[in-house]
Design a protein around this motif. Structure first.
Motif, PDB file in Angstrom:
ATOM      1  N   SER A 171      68.016  44.562 -89.685  1.00  0.00           N
ATOM      2  CA  SER A 171      67.561  43.549 -90.649  1.00  0.00           C
ATOM      3  C   SER A 171      67.762  42.147 -90.080  1.00  0.00           C
ATOM      4  O   SER A 171      68.274  41.252 -90.748  1.00  0.00           O
ATOM      5  CB  SER A 171      68.305  43.686 -91.991  1.00  0.00           C
ATOM      6  OG  SER A 171      68.073  44.965 -92.525  1.00  0.00           O
ATOM      7  N   VAL A 172      67.416  41.985 -88.823  1.00  0.00           N
ATOM      8  CA  VAL A 172      67.573  40.701 -88.160  1.00  0.00           C
ATOM      9  C   VAL A 172      66.208  40.053 -88.029  1.00  0.00           C
ATOM     10  O   VAL A 172      65.247  40.674 -87.625  1.00  0.00           O
ATOM     11  CB  VAL A 172      68.213  40.894 -86.763  1.00  0.00           C
ATOM     12  CG1 VAL A 172      68.336  39.557 -86.046  1.00  0.00           C
ATOM     13  CG2 VAL A 172      69.584  41.545 -86.914  1.00  0.00           C
ATOM     14  N   SER A 173      66.120  38.770 -88.356  1.00  0.00           N
ATOM     15  CA  SER A 173      64.841  38.083 -88.287  1.00  0.00           C
ATOM     16  C   SER A 173      64.446  37.855 -86.846  1.00  0.00           C
ATOM     17  O   SER A 173      65.265  37.908 -85.924  1.00  0.00           O
ATOM     18  CB  SER A 173      64.943  36.732 -89.009  1.00  0.00           C
ATOM     19  OG  SER A 173      65.753  35.839 -88.245  1.00  0.00           O
ATOM     20  N   THR A 174      63.150  37.580 -86.652  1.00  0.00           N
ATOM     21  CA  THR A 174      62.641  37.281 -85.316  1.00  0.00           C
ATOM     22  C   THR A 174      63.357  36.077 -84.736  1.00  0.00           C
ATOM     23  O   THR A 174      63.770  36.079 -83.572  1.00  0.00           O
ATOM     24  CB  THR A 174      61.133  37.003 -85.393  1.00  0.00           C
ATOM     25  OG1 THR A 174      60.475  38.144 -85.904  1.00  0.00           O
ATOM     26  CG2 THR A 174      60.579  36.665 -84.024  1.00  0.00           C
ATOM     27  N   PHE A 175      63.550  35.042 -85.533  1.00  0.00           N
ATOM     28  CA  PHE A 175      64.202  33.825 -85.057  1.00  0.00           C
ATOM     29  C   PHE A 175      65.629  34.119 -84.607  1.00  0.00           C
ATOM     30  O   PHE A 175      66.059  33.685 -83.531  1.00  0.00           O
ATOM     31  CB  PHE A 175      64.199  32.757 -86.152  1.00  0.00           C
ATOM     32  CG  PHE A 175      64.937  31.515 -85.765  1.00  0.00           C
ATOM     33  CD1 PHE A 175      64.364  30.591 -84.891  1.00  0.00           C
ATOM     34  CD2 PHE A 175      66.214  31.266 -86.261  1.00  0.00           C
ATOM     35  CE1 PHE A 175      65.059  29.446 -84.527  1.00  0.00           C
ATOM     36  CE2 PHE A 175      66.899  30.126 -85.895  1.00  0.00           C
ATOM     37  CZ  PHE A 175      66.319  29.205 -85.023  1.00  0.00           C
ATOM     38  N   SER A 176      66.364  34.864 -85.424  1.00  0.00           N
ATOM     39  CA  SER A 176      67.753  35.177 -85.083  1.00  0.00           C
ATOM     40  C   SER A 176      67.817  35.988 -83.793  1.00  0.00           C
ATOM     41  O   SER A 176      68.688  35.779 -82.944  1.00  0.00           O
ATOM     42  CB  SER A 176      68.422  35.951 -86.215  1.00  0.00           C
ATOM     43  OG  SER A 176      68.495  35.164 -87.378  1.00  0.00           O
ATOM     44  N   SER A 177      66.914  36.949 -83.659  1.00  0.00           N
ATOM     45  CA  SER A 177      66.916  37.783 -82.458  1.00  0.00           C
ATOM     46  C   SER A 177      66.682  36.943 -81.218  1.00  0.00           C
ATOM     47  O   SER A 177      67.386  37.068 -80.213  1.00  0.00           O
ATOM     48  CB  SER A 177      65.838  38.867 -82.588  1.00  0.00           C
ATOM     49  OG  SER A 177      65.791  39.658 -81.436  1.00  0.00           O
ATOM     50  N   HIS A 178      65.686  36.056 -81.278  1.00  0.00           N
ATOM     51  CA  HIS A 178      65.395  35.196 -80.130  1.00  0.00           C
ATOM     52  C   HIS A 178      66.558  34.273 -79.820  1.00  0.00           C
ATOM     53  O   HIS A 178      66.973  34.138 -78.659  1.00  0.00           O
ATOM     54  CB  HIS A 178      64.137  34.365 -80.405  1.00  0.00           C
ATOM     55  CG  HIS A 178      62.869  35.122 -80.188  1.00  0.00           C
ATOM     56  ND1 HIS A 178      62.527  35.674 -78.982  1.00  0.00           N
ATOM     57  CD2 HIS A 178      61.848  35.419 -81.039  1.00  0.00           C
ATOM     58  CE1 HIS A 178      61.355  36.280 -79.090  1.00  0.00           C
ATOM     59  NE2 HIS A 178      60.924  36.151 -80.338  1.00  0.00           N
ATOM     60  N   MET A 179      67.095  33.619 -80.819  1.00  0.00           N
ATOM     61  CA  MET A 179      68.162  32.654 -80.588  1.00  0.00           C
ATOM     62  C   MET A 179      69.420  33.340 -80.075  1.00  0.00           C
ATOM     63  O   MET A 179      70.156  32.776 -79.258  1.00  0.00           O
ATOM     64  CB  MET A 179      68.458  31.868 -81.865  1.00  0.00           C
ATOM     65  CG  MET A 179      67.359  30.878 -82.238  1.00  0.00           C
ATOM     66  SD  MET A 179      66.836  29.795 -80.866  1.00  0.00           S
ATOM     67  CE  MET A 179      68.363  28.946 -80.496  1.00  0.00           C
ATOM     68  N   GLY A 180      69.669  34.576 -80.541  1.00  0.00           N
ATOM     69  CA  GLY A 180      70.828  35.313 -80.027  1.00  0.00           C
ATOM     70  C   GLY A 180      70.706  35.541 -78.524  1.00  0.00           C
ATOM     71  O   GLY A 180      71.676  35.361 -77.780  1.00  0.00           O
ATOM     72  N   ARG A 181      69.515  35.933 -78.083  1.00  0.00           N
ATOM     73  CA  ARG A 181      69.324  36.149 -76.649  1.00  0.00           C
ATOM     74  C   ARG A 181      69.417  34.826 -75.883  1.00  0.00           C
ATOM     75  O   ARG A 181      69.996  34.763 -74.792  1.00  0.00           O
ATOM     76  CB  ARG A 181      67.994  36.831 -76.387  1.00  0.00           C
ATOM     77  CG  ARG A 181      67.805  37.140 -74.899  1.00  0.00           C
ATOM     78  CD  ARG A 181      66.509  37.879 -74.611  1.00  0.00           C
ATOM     79  NE  ARG A 181      66.602  39.261 -75.016  1.00  0.00           N
ATOM     80  CZ  ARG A 181      65.865  39.825 -75.952  1.00  0.00           C
ATOM     81  NH1 ARG A 181      64.970  39.095 -76.609  1.00  0.00           N
ATOM     82  NH2 ARG A 181      65.997  41.091 -76.253  1.00  0.00           N
TER      83      ARG A 181
END
Length: 817
Positions: A416-426
């Motif tokens: 349940s992770v948003s696209t933005f969160s996934s990108h910023m995490g990487r």
């Protein structure tokens, strides 16, 4: 790609509170593996594996990784270049269709018995490796790195020669392997024929024939049997070995044939034991050479992997890029780069990071090629450091300790992770691990959230990378990010564009110019009503509209500059083609001229020799007949022949012409006006090289000719001496004083030979019978040359050294015949 302990461990507190971010990637290798997947390096490795021919090299290709040190990368690249050269000269190395023999070799090494087929497959494999080794060695020093690997392959041909004495190419043990096997196989054949004859007699006997389903002889469990009807079992005494599925047929071995069949089987078993002994011996021979065989396999795999890189390069039109050190200011420079997985559909792009900047911001419309551009950069970096050549017209690239990428939609539904969160995490993890020698590639940085905040985050990432001198390339839709790059010394803009007429992407990358917004143009192209377009334009920020107008003007100027450059390039190509064509024509004319000159020389020598023969005949006849009048008439005829303008078919060589003007006989120099011999074409000397090659300007073309093909322009009043007919004068009147000696001291050998020849001819015509030639002692070279000429002259009867009072060995007395 990166090495451990490059940076100190960063604790969560140093990163801030990350409780709302997705689960973090904790190791360098995971981030890099993700980048390899995102950049499709794994797909390229699969393509490389498809071009291997050897089982071990296929495994190595799938696991190929970029190397980190410049000398290692350069070695890989040099190996590939040498393999490309080999493929284009001596050809491929073979090795196709081989299977992994390592398990079989291990069994042989522990004294296991191999089958004939296994033995032959190993021998054929070792033979193919030796053939591959010979292919590499045939490069004779032109592929030293490959030849170095090939030199490790041991010569195991003696093993094949030894084993093939007892085993055939199909893996069958030969009867000639041992005398015992030959004898046993002969006995097997004889005993089999005896039992077959007995079985046939029984089957054809009156008491048995009617009880059989057929008279054919069958086998069951290596025993010969008859097919007996079940209802007639008692009529055929014997051993039942099998029953048919229906139960109607019994397979019976008659008692009368049991002893004969036993003898056959015993002999066959003994022959089989001898065959196994031979196979065990061959297996032992192979097992004893296991270490050498494994060395051959490893060397062959290494060579095949290198050649596979060359095969891949040729298939995609690859070239070797230049390698620059890690941390170089010129990070990457690609000219005419084509993404290797797009095939013929790839549009060449020219893109660079540095010199003078370490960050690139690519803007422009969707589907315009921004993502392909940064993926090409990253993929080329990985391929280059793995020793692969890339499809590029020209290129240079630095060594990177790691390539990081965040491309595409990494949204995790499971977590349940948003696209933005996934990108910023990487992105956070990448910035933690990256060094100033890493390459960072981020696609659509800052999207998926509020545009203002996303743009601010993108600029912050760029600022962090610039502050730490990290090479970075990002794609973005934000105009503010492009403006930030334009104002920064460490960043530069680039853009992709749409065709203004079709609104389709061109996939070209324009360096130095941010991307335009094509929203209004696309809407107009799709037919949006004019009043709606006008309202939209009125709602735009005036400064934004002004910036868009400036960008549009820049693009138009860029297109015009590009058009002019293309036109100039075409003119340059056309001029070069014209120059080469003219150079070829001049070469052909020069060749024809030289042929004509040589033909003239040959003809002149032939005619001269003919005149000499005529004069000798005249002299001989005068001596015999004492008829001077006849001789004078004959000489007159020869004089008339010389006067005939057709006597000499070709004019003397132009290079023999010597001007009376001393200034025109000096060496050529820059600025001289010259004439090309035989062409009546004039040119100006630009430069005279030490090797005699002269660079000329002839109209708009530059050409190169040998200085022997040129002459300085002559003044109008200088007579053209070349047009005076060549004549030979023969003096038919006897001189008042007969000259009987010739002094050639101080002359060169070639000059003296001509003087002596003419002197002998004149002396003979004057009726002299003896003459003296003074040549001096000196080194003796002149004396030996003259005496060698005298020994072969038809008018010379004999010659000897002069007496001491007449010069001794410094003169030669000649008696004329």
């Amino acid at each position: 790609m990166s090495t451990p302990n490059q940076k100190p461990d960063i604790t969560p507190t140093s990163r801030g509170d990350q409780s709302t971010l997705p689960e973090q990637v904790t190791t360098e290798s995971e981030l890099q593996q993700q980048a390899w997947e995102l950049l499709e390096f794994t797909n390229v490795r699969a393509l490389l594996a498809e071009r291997t021919r050897f089982f071990m090299s296929r495994e190595m290709a799938i696991k190929a990784e970029p190397l980190l040190h410049m000398e290692d990368v350069e070695r890989l690249q040099e190996e590939t270049s040498q393999a490309v050269l080999m493929l284009s000269t001596v050809g491929d190395i073979g090795l196709a269709g081989t299977r992994d023999p390592r398990t079989v070799l291990k069994r042989a090494a522990i004294d296991g018995m191999l089958t004939g087929e296994e033995i032959v497959s190993i021998l054929f494999l070792l033979d193919s490796i030796w053939t591959a080794r010979n292919t590499v060695v045939s490069m004779k020093g032109k592929a030293p790195l490959l030849e170095e690997i090939a030199s490790d392959i041991p010569n195991m041909r003696d093993l094949s020669e030894e084993i093939f004495k007892s085993i055939s190419g199909k893996g069958e043990v030969l009867s000639s392997a041992t005398p015992k096997l030959s004898r046993l196989r002969t006995n097997v054949s004889k005993t089999f024929q005896r039992v077959m004859s007995a079985m046939e007699r029984i089957a054809n006997s009156k008491s048995v024939r009617q009880s059989l389903q057929s008279t054919a002889i069958a086998t069951r469990g290596e025993r010969l049997v008859l097919e007996v009807r079940a209802d007639a079992r008692e009529s055929v005494p014997g051993i039942v070995h099998d029953v048919s599925g229906s139960g109607s047929t019994l397979f019976v071995e008659p008692l009368k044939a049991v002893d004969l069949c036993n003898a056959w089987r015993e002999t066959a078993a003994e022959a089989q034991r001898e065959e196994e002994r031979i196979l065990r011996r061959a297996s032992r021979l192979i097992g004893n050479r296991e270490e050498e065989a494994l060395i051959s396999l490893e060397a062959a795999a290494a060579i095949d992997l290198i050649v596979a890189r060359a095969r891949l390069s040729i298939s995609m039109g690859g070239r070797r890029m230049g390698t620059m050190p890690a941390g170089s200011d010129n990070v990457i420079n690609l000219v005419g780069a084509r993404h290797p997985l797009l095939g013929n559909n790839a549009v060449p792009i020219t893109i660079n990071i540095g010199p003078g900047f370490r960050g690139l911001v690519i803007t422009g419309p969707n589907t315009g090629g921004k993502t392909v551009a940064i993926k090409t950069i990253g993929l080329f970096a990985l391929m280059h450091q793995a020793g692969m050549q890339v499809p590029v017209t020209n290129g240079d690239i630095a060594i990177f300790d790691a390539v990081y990428a965040d491309i595409g939609d990494s949204q995790s539904i499971e977590r349940s992770v948003s696209t933005f969160s996934s990108h910023m995490g990487r992105v956070v993890n990448i910035l933690d691990e990256a060094t100033s020698s890493s390459l960072i590639l981020l696609d659509e940085l800052g999207t998926g959230t509020d545009p203002e905040e996303g743009s601010a985050l993108a600029r912050s990432v760029l600022a962090h990378a610039a502050a730490n001198e990290m090479p970075i390339a990002i794609t973005s839709h934000y105009r503010t990010v492009a403006e930030y790059a334009a104002e920064s010394e460490n960043l530069q803009n680039a853009s992709v564009e749409l065709n203004p007429d079709t609104m389709m992407p061109t996939y070209h990358v324009l360096m130095g110019i941010p991307g335009r917004s094509y929203a209004i143009h696309v809407a107009r192209h799709l037919g949006m009503p004019g009043h709606m377009l006008a309202e939209a334009e009125a709602m735009m920020d005036p400064s934004r509209a002004e910036a868009e107008s400036i960008l549009e003007q820049l693009h138009r100027e860029r297109e015009e500059t590009s058009r002019i450059r293309d036109k100039a390039e075409k003119a340059k190509i056309q001029a070069e083609t014209t120059r080469k064509d003219l150079q070829n024509k001049l070469s052909n004319v020069t060749r024809l001229q030289e042929n004509m000159i040589e033909k003239s020389r040959v003809e002149l020598r032939r005619e001269t020799e003919e005149i000499r023969r005529s004069l000798r005949k005249i002299v001989s006849k005068v001596r015999d007949d004492k008829d001077l009048a006849t001789a004078q008439r004959a000489i007159g005829r020869i004089r008339n022949q010389f006067s005939d303008p057709t006597w000499l078919p070709l004019t003397p060589p132009p290079e023999n012409e010597i001007s009376t003007d001393p200034d025109l006989n000096r060496p050529l120099q820059s600025g001289d006006q010259v004439e090309i011999k035989g062409l009546d074409v004039q040119a100006v000397v630009i430069e005279v090289n030490p090797d005699g090659i002269v660079e000329l300007q002839m109209g708009n073309a530059r050409i190169e000719l040998n200085e022997r093909q040129l002459r300085l322009m002559k003044a109008p009043n200088v007579p053209n001496s070349s047009k005076e007919a060549a004549r030979i004068t023969v003096n038919t009147t006897k001189s008042e004083k007969t000259v009987q000696e010739l002094d050639v001291r101080g002359s060169r050998v070639d000059e003296s030979e001509q003087l002596v020849t003419e002197f002998i001819d004149n002396a003979s015509m004057q009726g002299l019978t003896s003459i003296r030639i003074i040549h001096g002692t000196g080194t003796g070279a002149l004396r030996e040359a003259i005496r060698s000429l005298l020994a072969n002259h038809s008018l010379v009867g004999s010659f000897s050294a002069a007496p001491k009072n007449q010069g001794g060995n410094g003169a030669t007395l000649v008696d004329l015949s």
